[in-house]
Design a protein around this motif. Structure first.
Motif, PDB file in Angstrom:
ATOM      1  N   HIS A 152      11.582   6.029  32.040  1.00  0.00           N
ATOM      2  CA  HIS A 152      12.481   4.181  31.782  1.00  0.00           C
ATOM      3  C   HIS A 152      13.242   4.381  30.097  1.00  0.00           C
ATOM      4  O   HIS A 152      12.863   6.299  29.529  1.00  0.00           O
ATOM      5  N   PRO A 153      14.336   4.123  30.009  1.00  0.00           N
ATOM      6  CA  PRO A 153      15.234   4.072  28.988  1.00  0.00           C
ATOM      7  C   PRO A 153      13.635   3.678  27.831  1.00  0.00           C
ATOM      8  O   PRO A 153      12.663   2.914  27.466  1.00  0.00           O
ATOM      9  N   ILE A 154      14.207   4.634  26.418  1.00  0.00           N
ATOM     10  CA  ILE A 154      13.407   4.611  25.445  1.00  0.00           C
ATOM     11  C   ILE A 154      13.153   3.078  24.901  1.00  0.00           C
ATOM     12  O   ILE A 154      12.001   3.094  24.660  1.00  0.00           O
ATOM     13  N   PRO A 155      14.128   2.416  24.668  1.00  0.00           N
ATOM     14  CA  PRO A 155      13.556   1.474  23.830  1.00  0.00           C
ATOM     15  C   PRO A 155      12.698   0.092  24.539  1.00  0.00           C
ATOM     16  O   PRO A 155      12.182  -0.819  24.208  1.00  0.00           O
ATOM     17  N   ARG A 156      13.321   0.463  26.526  1.00  0.00           N
ATOM     18  CA  ARG A 156      12.262  -0.242  27.294  1.00  0.00           C
ATOM     19  C   ARG A 156      10.541   0.433  26.902  1.00  0.00           C
ATOM     20  O   ARG A 156       9.411  -0.252  26.925  1.00  0.00           O
ATOM     21  N   ILE A 157      10.484   1.902  26.695  1.00  0.00           N
ATOM     22  CA  ILE A 157       9.240   1.928  26.348  1.00  0.00           C
ATOM     23  C   ILE A 157       8.377   1.645  24.835  1.00  0.00           C
ATOM     24  O   ILE A 157       7.515   1.558  24.983  1.00  0.00           O
ATOM     25  N   ILE A 158       9.525   1.428  23.991  1.00  0.00           N
ATOM     26  CA  ILE A 158       8.977   0.653  22.447  1.00  0.00           C
ATOM     27  C   ILE A 158       8.881  -1.155  22.909  1.00  0.00           C
ATOM     28  O   ILE A 158       7.218  -1.163  22.853  1.00  0.00           O
ATOM     29  N   ASP A 159       9.109  -1.621  23.827  1.00  0.00           N
ATOM     30  CA  ASP A 159       8.874  -2.471  23.967  1.00  0.00           C
ATOM     31  C   ASP A 159       7.633  -2.939  24.882  1.00  0.00           C
ATOM     32  O   ASP A 159       7.194  -3.227  24.128  1.00  0.00           O
ATOM     33  N   ALA A 160       7.183  -1.763  25.515  1.00  0.00           N
ATOM     34  CA  ALA A 160       6.035  -1.852  26.691  1.00  0.00           C
ATOM     35  C   ALA A 160       4.810  -1.374  25.427  1.00  0.00           C
ATOM     36  O   ALA A 160       3.919  -2.153  25.396  1.00  0.00           O
TER      37      ALA A 160
END
Length: 239
Positions: free
Chosen positions: A15-23
């Motif tokens: 998964h893209p890093i920004p998506r992981i941070i949002d999660a």
């Protein structure tokens, strides 16, 4: 000492890093395994995650937890998780290899109990836990299953090397990146963000700005001492 940007990370992740941070923002908990060579940005990303979540970052190294007394290492682990949870901190355990190693290869009882304690701590921890390791192939399978996200950090791509050189050595003036500099950068295939940081620290301590050619000289020196580069040179010499 360098300007941080997610664009300067070269990672393999589902998964893209920004998506992981949002999660992580939405859920408030999760276990992450960052693996890859030193200097590739593992600790810096943990700092970035903590900053984005508005939480403190609590950093521990494996050497901080190890004790020569039986059972005390496990006590230190448990205390680490309790403290991080009490402070609502993102917990980073650096160089966690010994606490995640495959129990099938353990030769001493305490090696098994330490891994067991780490797994139990990860299971109970209600916050965000980040482990860094350079030895992904030797991690216990049960530990791997507990990591929500496993992210591999790799050396900078050629384009990333050029971009970072423009930012850190040329003051953002891309027109100053001539063909000679490009060709030299192209040969530094194992260059990492940590190498740029090392050169910037040299300049900071010396109290003088480096000319682009000198900056690149120092990057080449950092690159030459990397194990991967030394081994490749040795193999070529034997051949």
């Amino acid at each position: 000492v360098t300007q941080y940007s997610l664009d300067m990370l070269h990672v393999e992740s589902r998964h893209p890093i920004p998506r992981i941070i949002d999660a992580l923002k939405a859920r408030g908990h999760g276990c992450l395994c960052f693996h890859g060579a030193p200097g590739t940005g593992k600790t810096a990303l943990a700092e970035h995650i903590a900053q984005q979540l508005g939480r403190p970052l609590m950093v521990r190294r494996a050497s901080d937890l190890v004790s020569k007394f039986v059972g005390e290492t496990e006590q230190h682990m448990a205390a680490m998780f309790r403290e991080a949870e009490a402070e609502h901190a993102v917990l980073l355990l650096d160089e966690a290899d010994s606490f995640l190693q495959d129990r099938r290869g353990a030769q001493r009882t305490y090696e098994v109990t330490e891994v067991n304690e780490m797994l139990q701590g990860m299971e109970r921890f209600a916050g965000i836990f980040v482990c860094t390791t350079n030895l992904m192939d030797s991690i216990d399978q049960a530990a791997l299953r507990r990591f929500t996200f496993k992210i591999r950090f790799k050396p900078l791509t050629r384009a990333q090397r050029e971009t970072m050189f423009v930012v850190e050595a040329l003051g953002g003036q891309g027109e100053r990146l001539d063909d000679g500099l490009r060709q030299r950068l192209a040969r530094l295939e194992q260059l990492c963000p940590g190498d740029f940081a090392a050169v910037k620290r040299q300049a900071e301590i010396l109290g003088a700005a480096m000319e682009p050619a000198e900056f690149l000289d120092q990057l080449e020196a950092e690159h030459r001492i990397k194990p991967e580069v030394r081994e490749a040179r040795g193999m070529g010499f034997v051949h």
